[in-house]
Design an enzyme around this catalytic site. Sequence first.
Site, short mmCIF file in Angstrom:
data_model
loop_
_atom_site.label_atom_id
_atom_site.label_comp_id
_atom_site.label_asym_id
_atom_site.label_seq_id
_atom_site.Cartn_x
_atom_site.Cartn_y
_atom_site.Cartn_z
N GLY A 305 45.47 111.11 36.59
CA GLY A 305 45.84 112.46 37.00
C GLY A 305 46.48 113.28 35.91
N SER A 330 51.27 108.96 40.56
CA SER A 330 51.64 110.17 41.28
C SER A 330 50.64 110.41 42.40
CB SER A 330 51.67 111.37 40.34
OG SER A 330 51.70 112.58 41.07
N ALA A 382 45.42 105.66 29.65
CA ALA A 382 46.06 106.93 29.31
C ALA A 382 47.41 107.08 29.99
CB ALA A 382 45.16 108.09 29.71
N ILE A 424 45.09 105.33 24.63
CA ILE A 424 45.29 106.71 24.18
C ILE A 424 46.66 106.77 23.51
CG2 ILE A 424 45.35 109.14 24.84
CD1 ILE A 424 42.70 107.64 25.42
N LYS A 428 52.65 111.10 17.24
CA LYS A 428 54.09 110.84 17.20
C LYS A 428 54.41 109.37 16.97
CE LYS A 428 55.13 114.85 20.08
NZ LYS A 428 53.77 115.42 19.91
N LYS A 440 54.99 104.30 21.65
CA LYS A 440 53.53 104.32 21.49
C LYS A 440 53.09 103.50 20.28
CE LYS A 440 50.99 106.30 23.76
NZ LYS A 440 50.29 105.87 24.98
N ASN A 467 48.50 117.20 19.54
CA ASN A 467 48.66 117.95 20.79
C ASN A 467 47.31 118.46 21.29
OD1 ASN A 467 51.82 118.40 20.93
ND2 ASN A 467 51.20 118.68 18.82
N VAL A 475 53.22 123.88 24.70
CA VAL A 475 53.82 125.19 24.46
C VAL A 475 52.97 126.34 24.98
CG1 VAL A 475 55.13 124.43 22.45
CG2 VAL A 475 52.82 125.31 22.14
N THR A 492 61.68 125.96 19.09
CA THR A 492 62.83 125.20 18.59
C THR A 492 63.14 125.47 17.12
OG1 THR A 492 61.37 123.33 18.12
CG2 THR A 492 62.46 123.35 20.26
#
Length: 651
Positions: A305, A330, A382, A424, A428, A440, A467, A475, A492
Amino acid sequence: MKLINDKQWRSLRAKILAFIGDRPRSQRQFAALVIDGSLCLAAVWIAFSLRVGAWEFISRPIATFAACALVLWYPIAWQAGVYRSLIRYSGARTVADLAVACGLLMVPLIVICVAFRPPDVPRTLSVLHPIIFLLLLAGSRIAIRFALLDLLKVVDANARRMLVYGAGRAGQQLALSLRHESQVHLVGFIDDDVRLDGQRLDGVPVFGAFRLHQLLADTDVDEVLLAIPSASRARRREIIETLQNEEVYVRSLPSLTNVIDGSITVNDLREIQIEELLGREAVVANELLMGRTILGKTVMVSGAGGSIGSELCRQIIRCRPARLILLEQSEFALYSIEQEIRELMRRLGISVPLDLELANVSERSSMRRVYHHYRPETVFHAAAYKHVPLVEANPISGLRNNIMGTLHSVEAAEEVGVTNFTLISTDKAVRPTNIMGASKRVCELILQARAASTGVKTVFSMVRFGNVLGSSGSVVPLFKTQIAAGGPVTLTHREITRYFMTIPEASQLVIQASAMAKGGEVFVLDMGEPVRIIDLARTMVRLSGLSVREADHPDGDIEIVETGLRPGEKLYEELLIGNNPEQTNHPRIMRAREGLLPWTELGAMLKQLDTTIRGTGDSVAAMRIVSMLVPEYEADAAWAGRPGGTSAGGE
């Protein structure tokens, strides 16, 4: 002396238009049927009179032929789609449909006149009548359209001034729709074809693209509508980049579908998607790679999801798996993706068995149950907590879900003999400065170690990328909300940069990388050039037709405010730990050479981590173990200051 002044005339026109527009579609269709029936009878009378050289209004031959024409016309016209479109939107497509219908009408009329020979009915009437009827039908459509668009249209004094970029078929259909809007004034068309400069299209001036800047300055245009759905992404990006400096609102037609259908309206317009500026020309997916681990196989997606998981499901279903298992913790997310996938299958005309599993990957017993029940052949893992500040504030939850969830899934996959297991991952994980990234990287180490172990038949691989545009928590949706609210737009740090990729492209590349895996590979996706987030914010403000409020522009609409880097946040992201990526057979997929830990060493430390998480829940102790597994990551000394050394949330 005027019998009626301009204000009264405008009011009368508005009332007439409102009356017509408020009629139910069935009533308008009935009116069209009555009008066309009258025109059919008129065409019979005109054709007969021209053929015999005498004006006769009624006779037995005229009545006989008129009855045949009317009986034949309505079913033929309905089948040809003549009454499916509104007369006020009539254009070349409508006239073409009328011509087809009249041509079809001619065929049975010829058969009747030649084979049955009705008394005193000339055979040439079967050809002459459809031609005259077509001229009357086309003339009626043009007259009604002229009356509604030109004689009766009321333009509001405060109407928005618009330019349509693109004078092709899409632009013409869009302009036709705009002419019905009282709140819109169409200034003209802009087109890249310089030969059209100075011409008029349906009474509207056409300007060459080289005059765009001057036109925007001279005509005070409020909005530019891009009607160039067939243009390449590079050309669209070039046009949008030009317009973003003009402080005009920009909207666009999304695709060619409605152009083909001939049904473009104002409702088809949408805001410019930021991926149109940040994205690259899409590389056509390799169908062989897309289907290698999916076609005819039982496939499972954990985290089905989520942003990436849901798109993986969409791409996978198109590759016709034998069965698709959606694993998600979820309830709402699982319900949503199930409904979407079922609707997608309905549109594609395919049927694939779907299985829904509401389960948590961090529970070993749940993973063993699910894997042993379905015995999937291909798994895309994922499921993960990815929001950096939230995981930073809740480290135990993040480590349990990300690390232990991956470990339990890997163990269960080996037990049941999964053929391909793909993780996945994220950029980062490279020299991480936050808990999410460190977790990760540990997940990657788990797959690397298991792939290097003897006797393991499952092909483990991982795909690392940055991203994705439009994902939850990214963002782009945040900036859209802030701009709609009038600002300020918050970021930021003004120097922060990120790699971006569209969700569909990332998901397709993940599937193709999985098909290329031999075992233990860390695949890295080509993310293009990094983007400064402040430049992204400025672009989104300008594309909304607003201006940025800055020191040199204090009267701007939206202010951009720096809030300071969040805990664990980097200024710059990286995709590689080393600097020696290997090319693969795919231009957008590279293979990284990353260090690994042997399973004997890694497994022992994971047991310690599991005991710490399930036992005391001591965040400091847990992060100390993670720091030993990922030497590049240094746990923040601030952990020691937390009450009881535990994570937020009382874990």
